[in-house]
Write a protein that holds these residues in place. Structure first.
Motif, PDB file in Angstrom:
ATOM      1  N   VAL A  29      84.428  12.964   4.625  1.00 20.89           N
ATOM      2  CA  VAL A  29      84.410  11.806   5.504  1.00 20.89           C
ATOM      3  C   VAL A  29      85.833  11.275   5.718  1.00 20.89           C
ATOM      4  N   GLY A  30      86.687  11.435   4.701  1.00 18.00           N
ATOM      5  CA  GLY A  30      88.076  10.981   4.811  1.00 18.00           C
ATOM      6  C   GLY A  30      88.844  11.749   5.875  1.00 18.00           C
ATOM      7  N   GLU A  31      88.604  13.036   5.965  1.00 18.60           N
ATOM      8  CA  GLU A  31      89.270  13.858   6.980  1.00 18.60           C
ATOM      9  C   GLU A  31      88.815  13.438   8.377  1.00 18.60           C
ATOM     10  N   ILE A  32      87.537  13.084   8.486  1.00 20.41           N
ATOM     11  CA  ILE A  32      87.045  12.651   9.805  1.00 20.41           C
ATOM     12  C   ILE A  32      87.651  11.291  10.166  1.00 20.41           C
ATOM     13  N   LEU A  33      87.775  10.399   9.189  1.00 23.05           N
ATOM     14  CA  LEU A  33      88.409   9.107   9.475  1.00 23.05           C
ATOM     15  C   LEU A  33      89.845   9.324   9.979  1.00 23.05           C
ATOM     16  N   ALA A  34      90.531  10.314   9.401  1.00 26.98           N
ATOM     17  CA  ALA A  34      91.924  10.582   9.797  1.00 26.98           C
ATOM     18  C   ALA A  34      92.034  10.902  11.292  1.00 26.98           C
ATOM     19  N   LEU A  35      90.978  11.469  11.864  1.00 27.48           N
ATOM     20  CA  LEU A  35      91.013  11.788  13.300  1.00 27.48           C
ATOM     21  C   LEU A  35      91.145  10.522  14.147  1.00 27.48           C
ATOM     22  N   PHE A  36      90.607   9.417  13.624  1.00 26.90           N
ATOM     23  CA  PHE A  36      90.582   8.174  14.408  1.00 26.90           C
ATOM     24  C   PHE A  36      91.829   7.316  14.175  1.00 26.90           C
ATOM     25  N   ARG A  37      92.556   7.580  13.083  1.00 28.91           N
ATOM     26  CA  ARG A  37      93.580   6.618  12.685  1.00 28.91           C
ATOM     27  C   ARG A  37      94.832   6.595  13.557  1.00 28.91           C
ATOM     28  N   ASP A  38      95.031   7.590  14.406  1.00 32.56           N
ATOM     29  CA  ASP A  38      96.190   7.516  15.304  1.00 32.56           C
ATOM     30  C   ASP A  38      95.856   6.752  16.587  1.00 32.56           C
ATOM     31  N   GLY A  39      94.696   6.097  16.595  1.00 29.09           N
ATOM     32  CA  GLY A  39      94.353   5.267  17.745  1.00 29.09           C
ATOM     33  C   GLY A  39      93.456   5.970  18.742  1.00 29.09           C
ATOM     34  N   THR A  40      93.106   7.218  18.468  1.00 30.73           N
ATOM     35  CA  THR A  40      92.253   7.952  19.394  1.00 30.73           C
ATOM     36  C   THR A  40      90.798   7.496  19.238  1.00 30.73           C
ATOM     37  N   ALA A  41      90.150   7.206  20.361  1.00 32.01           N
ATOM     38  CA  ALA A  41      88.717   6.903  20.342  1.00 32.01           C
ATOM     39  C   ALA A  41      87.969   8.181  20.730  1.00 32.01           C
ATOM     40  N   LEU A  42      87.026   8.593  19.889  1.00 33.27           N
ATOM     41  CA  LEU A  42      86.375   9.885  20.075  1.00 33.27           C
ATOM     42  C   LEU A  42      84.855   9.733  20.186  1.00 33.27           C
ATOM     43  N   THR A  43      84.246  10.623  20.942  1.00 35.02           N
ATOM     44  CA  THR A  43      82.778  10.699  20.974  1.00 35.02           C
ATOM     45  C   THR A  43      82.317  11.642  19.861  1.00 35.02           C
ATOM     46  N   ARG A  44      81.002  11.634  19.622  1.00 42.75           N
ATOM     47  CA  ARG A  44      80.465  12.552  18.599  1.00 42.75           C
ATOM     48  C   ARG A  44      80.797  13.997  18.947  1.00 42.75           C
ATOM     49  N   SER A  45      80.662  14.338  20.236  1.00 45.59           N
ATOM     50  CA  SER A  45      80.936  15.718  20.653  1.00 45.59           C
ATOM     51  C   SER A  45      82.393  16.091  20.390  1.00 45.59           C
ATOM     52  N   GLU A  46      83.296  15.141  20.646  1.00 41.83           N
ATOM     53  CA  GLU A  46      84.718  15.434  20.419  1.00 41.83           C
ATOM     54  C   GLU A  46      85.014  15.636  18.934  1.00 41.83           C
ATOM     55  N   VAL A  47      84.335  14.877  18.078  1.00 41.91           N
ATOM     56  CA  VAL A  47      84.523  15.079  16.637  1.00 41.91           C
ATOM     57  C   VAL A  47      84.019  16.469  16.246  1.00 41.91           C
ATOM     58  N   MET A  48      82.882  16.874  16.842  1.00 39.90           N
ATOM     59  CA  MET A  48      82.366  18.223  16.560  1.00 39.90           C
ATOM     60  C   MET A  48      83.373  19.286  16.992  1.00 39.90           C
ATOM     61  N   THR A  49      83.946  19.102  18.176  1.00 39.96           N
ATOM     62  CA  THR A  49      84.915  20.084  18.688  1.00 39.96           C
ATOM     63  C   THR A  49      86.154  20.142  17.803  1.00 39.96           C
ATOM     64  N   SER A  50      86.640  18.954  17.404  1.00 44.22           N
ATOM     65  CA  SER A  50      87.857  18.900  16.582  1.00 44.22           C
ATOM     66  C   SER A  50      87.651  19.524  15.215  1.00 44.22           C
ATOM     67  N   THR A  51      86.467  19.329  14.646  1.00 40.79           N
ATOM     68  CA  THR A  51      86.265  19.728  13.252  1.00 40.79           C
ATOM     69  C   THR A  51      85.518  21.044  13.112  1.00 40.79           C
ATOM     70  N   GLY A  52      84.759  21.420  14.141  1.00 36.50           N
ATOM     71  CA  GLY A  52      83.922  22.613  14.023  1.00 36.50           C
ATOM     72  C   GLY A  52      82.677  22.377  13.186  1.00 36.50           C
ATOM     73  N   LEU A  53      82.406  21.087  12.877  1.00 35.42           N
ATOM     74  CA  LEU A  53      81.221  20.783  12.064  1.00 35.42           C
ATOM     75  C   LEU A  53      79.981  20.674  12.948  1.00 35.42           C
ATOM     76  N   SER A  54      78.803  20.820  12.320  1.00 34.62           N
ATOM     77  CA  SER A  54      77.541  20.737  13.067  1.00 34.62           C
ATOM     78  C   SER A  54      77.273  19.293  13.478  1.00 34.62           C
TER      79      SER A  54
END
Ligand SMILES: [Zn+2]
Length: 414
Positions: A29-54
């Protein structure tokens, strides 16, 4: 079928500048939080694309982050067709950070949000030699007032940062054998704050905090930055690969006491450290005052010396020009060693930019290899006095929200 919107390329780069996580390697969960900390607002689909997670895993992790109020809804996508997708962003208002930037003669305290944005600040003249009990006591009073002013309580404080004008053992959070900070050696700064606050406390050297603030606010894509603080003394902070470079013992960046022999100088100036010919003995504010007084100019402070140079006094101009060349030779050495993309110059002497910077540029471009200088920028700090507080707040935030530290906030939501 509409293509899944691609997250911006930077979204998978942790804000500390470390290597981006390869798709599929992000699970916590910490790695996923890191995706948001540079100010980027992401959708669920974008998080899936960035991480490759289901989708299931992403939903589960985002729910944990939402429940812990670490992220919050941040608007909706308006696609040309289909249902709008909710965007999520880092919740910088979940709590606050307290920071204090101590100098030899002044302090600046601030309350910041979790992105390091200053919400309120205060300043006071101090004498650092009055010792830690008195000075940290004052910092504590400023913190209490700033929290009250912004409607917060000690419970809202997620982390504390303090920077000092002296050498710091970063891991232990203590000042070590400081030349100008009488009584501070080994003082338990963390223990003092632990009486009132239950949060991490970070202690750093002033110029390291400034370097980090400049890097993250003004040059986030470079990762390689050299910060010079030119005041009464001379210090340098080095950012390498997006991290503050501290050296083996935390003593890195002590450019002010590197030897700067000038072949045409018959008398090498004596430095405050007891050696002769240090950079600081030519360039430090105290050295400029000494040389101006020796030339019969009536200057009682570093600011007075600066005013004289700015007014075009020929002796003051000559002395600051020479200081620029001496400093430039030292910076050229640092440029050759570290190959920074940017050299940022701050501190009160940066005001004599016109005279000082010409000498620095001349020496750096003459002495360092073209490969190191072609894209090198040498600029004055635009954050000025706020570089330190901002850098401290961002360092504290990085420590609190490091992927292996976030678990504490998930299991113990505030
Ligand atoms: Zn010295």
């Amino acid at each position: 079928m509409t293509a899944v919107p691609q997250a911006p390329a930077t979204s998978s780069v942790p804000p500390d500048g470390s290597a981006p996580a390869a798709p599929g390697s992000v699970s916590g969960v910490g790695e996923i939080l890191a995706l948001f900390r540079d100010g980027t607002a992401l959708t669920r689909s974008e998080v899936m694309t960035s991480t490759g997670l289901s989708r299931t895993t992403v939903n589960q992790r985002l729910d944990q982050l939402l429940q812990a109020r670490l992220i919050a809804p941040a608007g909706e996508d308006s696609p040309t067709r289909g249902r709008p997708a909710t965007r999520f962003g880092f919740n910088a208002a979940r709590g606050v950070l307290l920071v204090a930037d101590l100098g030899a003669t002044g302090m600046r305290a601030a309350v910041c949000d979790l992105n390091g944005v200053i919400a309120s600040e205060s300043q006071q003249r101090i004498d650092i030699t009055e010792g830690p009990d008195r000075i940290i006591g004052l910092v504590g009073e400023h913190f209490t007032r700033l929290l009250a002013e912004t409607g917060n309580t000690p419970h809202d404080v997620h982390g504390i940062g303090m920077s000092v004008p002296g050498p710091v053992d970063f891991n232990r959070g203590v000042v070590v054998n400081p030349p100008i900070m009488t009584g501070w050696d080994g003082y338990d700064i963390r223990g003092w704050f632990a009486r009132s606050y239950d949060c991490p406390v970070l202690v750093d050297k002033d110029v390291n905090a400034m370097a980090f603030g400049e890097y993250r606010r003004n040059f986030p894509t470079t990762g390689h930055l050299l910060m010079l603080k030119l005041g009464t003394g001379i210090g340098a902070g080095v950012v390498v690969g997006g991290q503050i470079y501290r050296g083996a013992d935390g003593a890195a960046g002590d450019i002010g006491h590197s030897q700067m022999t000038q072949p045409d100088d018959e008398d090498q100036p004596l430095c405050r450290c007891g050696n002769v010919g240090c950079v600081e003995a030519y360039v430090g504010g105290w050295a400029l005052m000494r040389d101006l007084q020796a030339a019969g100019r009536d200057v009682a402070s570093v600011d007075a010396a600066i005013e004289l140079a700015l007014a075009g006094d020929p002796v003051a101009v000559q002395i600051t020009r020479r200081a620029g060349r001496v400093l430039g030779a030292a910076v050229a050495g640092a440029v050759s060693l570290f190959n920074p993309r940017v050299v940022v110059i701050g501190g009160q002497l940066a005001r004599v930019e016109g005279q000082l910077f010409a000498g620095i540029r001349e020496m750096v471009y003459r002495r360092s290899l073209p490969l190191a200088t072609t894209r090198l920028q040498i600029v004055r700090s635009s954050l000025d006095n706020t570089a330190g507080p901002i850098g401290l707040a961002l360092s504290v935030a990085d420590a609190i929200f490091a992927p292996d530290a976030v678990g504490r906030l998930i299991t113990d939501p505030a």
